[in-house]
Scaffold this active site. Structure first.
Site, PDB file in Angstrom:
ATOM      1  N   LYS A  26      -0.059  12.380 -25.404  1.00 17.21           N
ATOM      2  CA  LYS A  26       0.903  12.815 -24.381  1.00 17.21           C
ATOM      3  C   LYS A  26       1.877  11.695 -24.004  1.00 17.21           C
ATOM      4  O   LYS A  26       3.053  11.929 -23.744  1.00 17.21           O
ATOM      5  CB  LYS A  26       0.162  13.306 -23.128  1.00 17.21           C
ATOM      6  CG  LYS A  26      -0.381  14.715 -23.261  1.00 17.21           C
ATOM      7  CD  LYS A  26       0.733  15.740 -23.279  1.00 17.21           C
ATOM      8  CE  LYS A  26       0.235  17.175 -23.218  1.00 17.21           C
ATOM      9  NZ  LYS A  26       0.134  17.839 -24.509  1.00 17.21           N
TER      10      LYS A  26
ATOM     11  N   LYS B 220      -5.423  26.850 -41.299  1.00 12.27           N
ATOM     12  CA  LYS B 220      -5.800  28.038 -40.544  1.00 12.27           C
ATOM     13  C   LYS B 220      -4.685  28.478 -39.621  1.00 12.27           C
ATOM     14  O   LYS B 220      -3.731  27.750 -39.381  1.00 12.27           O
ATOM     15  CB  LYS B 220      -7.094  27.769 -39.770  1.00 12.27           C
ATOM     16  CG  LYS B 220      -7.002  26.658 -38.762  1.00 12.27           C
ATOM     17  CD  LYS B 220      -8.297  26.584 -37.967  1.00 12.27           C
ATOM     18  CE  LYS B 220      -8.084  25.690 -36.780  1.00 12.27           C
ATOM     19  NZ  LYS B 220      -9.029  25.821 -35.726  1.00 12.27           N
TER      20      LYS B 220
ATOM     21  N   LYS C  43      -1.547  28.109 -33.192  1.00 12.77           N
ATOM     22  CA  LYS C  43      -0.414  28.294 -32.297  1.00 12.77           C
ATOM     23  C   LYS C  43       0.718  27.339 -32.668  1.00 12.77           C
ATOM     24  O   LYS C  43       1.870  27.722 -32.782  1.00 12.77           O
ATOM     25  CB  LYS C  43      -0.929  28.029 -30.877  1.00 12.77           C
ATOM     26  CG  LYS C  43       0.055  28.157 -29.783  1.00 12.77           C
ATOM     27  CD  LYS C  43      -0.639  28.392 -28.442  1.00 12.77           C
ATOM     28  CE  LYS C  43      -1.661  27.323 -28.084  1.00 12.77           C
ATOM     29  NZ  LYS C  43      -2.356  27.611 -26.828  1.00 12.77           N
TER      30      LYS C  43
END
Ligand code: TRP
Length: 333
Positions: A111, A195, A198
C-alpha cells in the site's frame, strides 16, 4: 463443530471463481458449523472510497451473498460497521501489537507503494482490526486466499501473545480454511492462464448480463487446434474444458472431448455452448440479486438480525477481554 468466519471487503462484485470456489462451500458449511459471514466496510475505508458509493457496494455484496444461498436464519450475516464491539476490541488488541511487525506486513508495504500520499493509520492497523474481526467470535477456521495468510499469522500471534501476557487460554489459534473434497474446482480465467480473479480482469460476474457473458466467452483465448490425435491439450483449452465441466452436462463435455480427440473440434461451437451453459447458471442468480438488492425492507431486516447475533457473540468476548485486561466496572464485586 468449528466457528467459521469469512470476511469480504465491500469492493467489487463476485465472479464465478468466488461462486464455485468458496460460496457453494459456504452454503453447505452454514448447516454444519457456526458460521459468520461479514462485509468488511471499515477495512474498505483504508483506501478512502467515495462516500457516495460505499453503501451501494455493501448492498451489492450482501445481495450477492444472499442470492447465492447464504441463509440469514442459519448463518450470521452482518456488516462490520454494525458491530461497534469490534472497534473496541481492535483498540484493546492494538496495545499489544507492535508498530514494527505491522510495518513489515506485505500488504502494508504494498500500500505504501500504491498510495504513498495516503499512508494512514488504518492501513497500518489493518491486521489488528482483522484480528479483532476473527477473535471477537473466537473463530477457529477462516477461509482466506493466499494474500491473506500473513494476516492470519498475525492474528494467531496476537492471540498467543494475549494468552501469554495475561496467563489465560482465552483466544484459540485460528487456522486458514482450505476447502477440500469433492466438487472443489479452481476456476480458471478466460485469458488463457491463471485463475479467475478480480484484479486480473478475466472474470465472469454473477451480475453480468447474458450478452456480456457471451461476449467474454467468445473472446476467450484459444490456440490453432489439435493437429494429431494424441497431441497434449494446452492450458488455455484445458481451462475451457474445466469451465465446461462445471456448468455443462456430462453429455456436452463428452461431445466436445470426443471432438477434441478426433481433431475435429471447432472452438466457436465449444464457446457458444459454454456461454449458453454459463448463462443458465448466472441468469437466475442475477435475477435474485436484482430482486434482493431492490428490497430495502428485506435487506434491513437481514442486517439487523445479523448485527444482533454478531453483537451478542462479540459482546461476550469483549466483556471477557475487558475483565482479563483489568477494566472493571464500579459497583460490582
Ligand atoms: N482482509 C480481507 C480481504 O482483503 C477481508 C477481511 C477483513 C477478512 N477482516 C477479515 C477476511 C477477517 C477474513 C477474516 O479480503
Amino acid at each position: 463443530m468449528e466457528t467459521v468466519l469469512s470476511g469480504i471487503r465491500s469492493t467489487g462484485n463476485l465472479h464465478l471463481g468466488n461462486y464455485f470456489g468458496a460460496l457453494k462451500n459456504f452454503v453447505k458449511m452454514q448447516h454444519t458449523d457456526r458460521c459468520f459471514f461479514f462485509i468488511a466496510d471499515y477495512h474498505s475505508l483504508t483506501t478512502h472510497p467515495d462516500p457516495a458509493i460505499l453503501h451501494g457496494n455493501v448492498t451489492n455484496v450482501l445481495s450477492e451473498y444472499l442470492a447465492a444461498g447464504l441463509d440469514p436464519d442459519v448463518a450470521t450475516i452482518y456488516v462490520q460497521s454494525d458491530v461497534p464491539e469490534v472497534t473496541e476490541l481492535s483498540l484493546l488488541l492494538s496495545m499489544h501489537a507492535f508498530v514494527g511487525e505491522l510495518e513489515r506486513t506485505a500488504s502494508f508495504k504494498d500500500k505504501i507503494r500504491k498510495q504513498p500520499e495516503n499512508v494512514n493509520i488504518g492501513l497500518l492497523s489493518y491486521p489488528v482490526l482483522m484480528a479483532a474481526d476473527i477473535l471477537q467470535h473466537r473463530a477457529t477456521r477462516v477461509p482466506v486466499g493466499k494474500d491473506q495468510e500473513q494476516h492470519l499469522e498475525l492474528t494467531r500471534r496476537f492471540a498467543r501473545r494475549f494468552n501469554q501476557i495475561y496467563g489465560v487460554e482465552y483466544f484459540p489459534e485460528c487456522q486458514p480454511y482450505v476447502f477440500s473434497g469433492e466438487g472443489l474446482v479452481k476456476i480458471p480465467g478466460l485469458d488463457g492462464s491463471g485463475k479467475m480473479g478480480k484484479s486480473e480482469g478475466n472474470g465472469i460476474y454473477l451480475s453480468d448480463s447474458d450478452e456480456a457473458i457471451r461476449k467474454k466467452v467468445m473472446k476467450a483465448v484459444t490456440d490453432s487446434g489439435p493437429t494429431a490425435p494424441d497431441s497434449p491439450m494446452p492450458e488455455v483449452i484445458a481451462n475451457l474444458f474445466t469451465l465446461l465441466r462445471v456448468v455443462s452436462t456430462e453429455d456436452t463435455v463428452q461431445h466436445f472431448t470426443d471432438k477434441w480427440n478426433r481433431c475435429e473440434i471447432r472452438y466457436g461451437d465449444l464457446k457458444k455452448q459454454l456461454a449458453e451453459d454459463i448463462v443458465k447458471v448466472v441468469a437466475p442468480i442475477r435475477a435474485r440479486i436484482r430482486d434482493i438488492a431492490a428490497d430495502e425492507d428485506y435487506l434491513s431486516r437481514v442486517v439487523r438480525q445479523g448485527a444482533e447475533k454478531a453483537r451478542e457473540s462479540a459482546g461476550k468476548t469483549l466483556a471477557d477481554v475487558r475483565e482479563i485486561m483489568g477494566i472493571k466496572p464500579f459497583g460490582r464485586r
